[in-house]
Design a protein around this motif. Structure first.
Motif: not given
Length: 319
Positions: A100-101, A106-108, A256-257, A283-285
Motif C-alpha cells: 500500500g505504501e 507511485y500514484v502520488l 498511467v497504466l 512494478s508499482a507494488g
C-alpha cells in the motif's frame, strides 16, 4: 469465512510446503516461525497428512489433498482462484506487506507529474524546445479512488496529505459516517457518476473478480470529464478499446497504466500507441521477501489465537 480458520492443534501438526521459487531467506524464516522443517518443492501427489503451502500458484495435485492453508506470496489471488475450484475448507491468505505504501507513492508521483507537466517537459527536452508550461497545484482538487481496502486507503491517506479531496468508491451499501482511513467520503459503485464528473484523477486499486471484469468501460470513461486515469489494480478491470476511445475523445485526459489485461505487453501491442499514456511494467507494488515473512507471521499469530487473519481472502468474492 471464519469456519475456514484452521484450529491451532491442526496447524501444530500440519506439514509445511514451499514452492521452489520461494527465496531461501523466506524458507528459513518460515521454518523459524513455525518451528518445523520446510519441504521445498511441489511435486507428486498431495500429502496424506494436513499441510500448509506457501507460493504463488497451487498445483492441481495439491487442490484435492488435505490442504488447510495456502499463503500466497502475491497480493492478487485472481489467478489462483481462476485455476480451478478452491479446496473446500482451506484458508487462503495473501501478501500485502508495504505494498500500500509503495503503490501510494507511485500514484502520488504521477499525480504530481501531471500537475507539473512532467511528460510535456520531457517531450520538449527531447525536441530541444524551450517553452513555458503553466503548472497547477494538487491541493483542493479531487481524486476518486476505486477500492477502499488497505491499498486504496494508503493511496487516499497520502493524497489527502497533499490537500487533495479523496472520494472512495466501495462495494455495495456505504455508511457515510464511517469512511475508511484517508477518505473524505465513500460512495457505492452505482453512485459514482457525480464524483467522477468532478474528479481530476481517477485511481483504480480494484482486484479482478467476476464483478470487476471490464468494470471501466465506455459509460464510466465518458463520465470522467477529462480526468487522468491511473490503474494500479488489475488490467482486466479495464476495457482497453473503451479507454482508447476515451483518450481520443478527451473524456480521459491521460492514462498511467501499471497493469494490462495481457502481460507483458508485446513490442507491437496496441497499448503502446495510446495517446497521452504511460505504461509501466507492473512494478508499482513489487512484493519484497520481508513482506512475505511479515504477513505470514501475522497470519500465523492470528490463527494461533483463533482469529481470522486480516489478509484472509473471501474465495466467494475473490478478494
Amino acid at each position: 469465512m471464519s469456519e475456514n480458520v484452521p484450529a491451532p492443534g491442526l496447524l501444530a501438526r500440519a506439514r509445511l510446503l514451499a514452492a521452489p521459487t520461494v527465496d531461501a531467506f523466506v524458507v528459513g524464516e518460515l521454518g523459524r516461525i513455525t518451528g518445523r522443517p520446510v519441504e521445498q518443492g511441489f511435486s507428486g501427489a498431495a500429502p496424506q497428512e494436513p499441510f500448509i503451502c506457501v507460493g504463488a500458484a497451487l498445483p492441481d495435485a495439491l487442490r484435492g489433498g488435505n490442504l488447510v492453508w495456502f499463503h500466497s506470496v502475491n497480493a492478487g489471488t485472481d489467478a489462483l482462484l481462476a485455476a480451478g475450484p478452491w479446496p473446500p475448507g482451506a484458508l487462503l491468505t495473501r501478501t500485502v506487506g508495504r505494498m500500500g505504501e509503495r503503490i501510494a507513492q507511485y500514484v502520488l508521483a504521477w499525480v504530481l507529474a501531471d500537475c507539473q507537466s512532467v511528460p510535456e517537459f520531457a517531450a520538449q527536452h527531447a525536441r530541444a524546445e524551450w517553452r513555458r508550461i503553466p503548472s497547477e497545484l494538487a491541493a483542493g482538487q479531487t481524486a476518486v479512488i476505486y477500492g477502499t481496502g488497505r491499498i486504496g486507503s494508503a493511496v487516499a491517506i497520502l493524497l489527502r496529505a497533499c490537500g487533495i479531496r479523496t472520494v472512495g468508491v466501495g462495494r455495495g451499501a456505504v455508511r457515510t459516517d464511517a469512511a475508511p482511513a484517508g477518505f473524505d467520503r465513500v460512495v457505492a459503485a452505482d453512485d459514482d457518476a457525480r464524483p467522477l464528473a468532478g474528479a481530476r484523477w481517477v485511481v483504480s486499486t480494484l482486484p479482478l473478480t467476476p464483478a470487476t471484469d471490464g468494470f471501466f468501460g465506455t459509460d464510466r470513461f465518458a463520465g470522467m470529464g477529462g480526468a487522468a486515469f491511473i490503474n494500479v489494480g488489475r488490467g482486466a478491470t479495464v476495457d482497453m478499446r473503451a479507454l482508447e476511445a476515451a483518450l481520443h475523445s478527451g473524456a480521459v485526459g491521460r492514462a498511467v497504466l501499471d497493469v494490462l489485461p495481457e502481460e507483458p505487453a508485446a513490442p507491437g501491442g496496441r497499448c503502446w500507441q495510446l495517446p497521452r499514456t504511460v505504461i509501466t511494467s507492473h512494478s508499482a507494488g513489487i512484493t519484497a521477501d520481508e513482506d512475505i515473512v511479515t504477513d505470514f507471521t501475522a497470519c500465523w499469530e492470528a490463527m494461533a489465537r483463533g482469529r481470522v487473519p486480516e489478509t484472509a481472502v473471501d474465495v466467494g468474492r475473490g478478494y
